[in-house]
Design an enzyme around this catalytic site. Structure first.
Site, PDB file in Angstrom:
ATOM      1  N   ARG A 199       0.837  -1.192   0.000  1.00 37.15           N
ATOM      2  CA  ARG A 199       0.000   0.000   0.000  1.00 37.15           C
ATOM      3  C   ARG A 199       0.878   1.250   0.000  1.00 37.15           C
ATOM      4  O   ARG A 199       2.001   1.238   0.521  1.00 37.15           O
ATOM      5  CB  ARG A 199      -0.911   0.011   1.223  1.00 37.15           C
ATOM      6  N   LYS A 234      -2.727  -1.529   8.220  1.00 28.00           N
ATOM      7  CA  LYS A 234      -4.186  -1.577   8.143  1.00 28.00           C
ATOM      8  C   LYS A 234      -4.806  -2.708   8.947  1.00 28.00           C
ATOM      9  O   LYS A 234      -5.806  -2.517   9.642  1.00 28.00           O
ATOM     10  CB  LYS A 234      -4.604  -1.685   6.670  1.00 28.00           C
ATOM     11  N   ARG A 267      -0.061  -1.179  -6.773  1.00 26.15           N
ATOM     12  CA  ARG A 267      -0.446  -2.310  -5.919  1.00 26.15           C
ATOM     13  C   ARG A 267      -1.392  -3.236  -6.665  1.00 26.15           C
ATOM     14  O   ARG A 267      -1.210  -4.459  -6.697  1.00 26.15           O
ATOM     15  CB  ARG A 267      -1.102  -1.777  -4.649  1.00 26.15           C
ATOM     16  N   HIS A 291      -3.624  -9.539   2.764  1.00 29.29           N
ATOM     17  CA  HIS A 291      -5.038  -9.828   2.979  1.00 29.29           C
ATOM     18  C   HIS A 291      -5.183 -11.049   3.888  1.00 29.29           C
ATOM     19  O   HIS A 291      -4.318 -11.922   3.914  1.00 29.29           O
ATOM     20  CB  HIS A 291      -5.745 -10.106   1.649  1.00 29.29           C
ATOM     21  N   TYR A 320      -9.081 -10.793  -9.019  1.00 32.86           N
ATOM     22  CA  TYR A 320      -8.000 -11.283  -9.868  1.00 32.86           C
ATOM     23  C   TYR A 320      -8.166 -12.776 -10.146  1.00 32.86           C
ATOM     24  O   TYR A 320      -7.258 -13.571  -9.948  1.00 32.86           O
ATOM     25  CB  TYR A 320      -6.647 -11.033  -9.190  1.00 32.86           C
TER      26      TYR A 320
END
Length: 224
Positions: free
Chosen positions: A47, A86, A166, A189, A199
């Site tokens: 990120r 995050k 990204r 993730h 994706y």
């Protein structure tokens, strides 16, 4: 790129650069102030805040690893600060190709020159890799302007943002057959749901994300 709630419907995938466009972007980026930042994002898919919040302690030259442990954030009153990434899954260690570390070595030399020139006004208590000429964190808005200039120099359409790097890294890895589990881990993730919704491509044996991006973005002349 945020995590999707469990009941979220699949959305239209964001647009991704082609490998040729990324190569053109990185060629135009060479020698610019944030060249190493863009290479970290392009090769590793981190990120923007994670790249901007990187400290020298997070850069393992010996083992060629980049440790994502923190992120540059903006507070409610507009101030910039270094905080936790995050999510818990965002804390990760990523292998990186030589091109990234070459750019980081250049960045370290430039920063040392800036530090000596700034003298007593230098401040970089967090040990950040990417700073202004006086050691303060880089401003995301100014970073975006530098990114836009590189895009223009590369001859690309003005439709990209730093976060496009990204998304592009994830898309190219997935399109090359990297397992969704590896793509998800690369992005930080918690599972493959985001990767599978955005994706979804044919899956082949898993390989190292950083190594694969090097293969995708580095032109290798055929031996004669």
């Amino acid at each position: 790129m945020s995590e999707l709630p469990p009941d979220a419907a699949p959305s239209t995938p964001l647009k991704s650069m082609t490998s040729e466009q990324v190569r053109a972007f990185l060629s135009a980026s060479e020698g610019t102030h944030l060249d190493a930042m863009w290479r970290i994002m392009a090769f590793l898919g981190v990120r923007p805040g994670e790249a901007a919040g990187l400290s020298w302690d997070d850069v393992d030259f010996a083992n060629q690893l980049i440790h994502i442990r923190r992120a540059l954030k903006r507070g409610a009153s507009g101030e910039l600060f270094i905080g936790a990434p995050k999510t818990m899954q965002s804390v990760r260690s990523l292998d990186a190709p030589a091109e990234v570390f070459d750019a980081l070595r250049v960045r370290k030399r430039v920063q040392n020159i800036e530090r000596l020139a700034a003298g007593k006004v230098w401040t970089n208590e967090e040990g950040l890799v990417f700073t202004t000429s006086v050691g303060t964190p880089t401003d995301p808005a100014k970073n975006r302007k530098e990114f836009d200039q590189v895009v223009k120099t590369a001859g690309l359409a003005p439709e990209w943002s730093p976060n496009s790097l990204r998304h592009t890294a994830a898309s190219l890895l997935s399109d090359a057959g990297v397992a969704l589990e590896i793509v998800a881990d690369q992005l930080g993730h918690k599972d493959t749901r985001m990767a599978s919704l955005h994706y979804r491509h044919r899956v082949r044996p898993a390989v190292s994300g950083g190594t694969m991006m090097r293969q995708l973005l580095t032109s290798v002349e055929a031996s004669t």
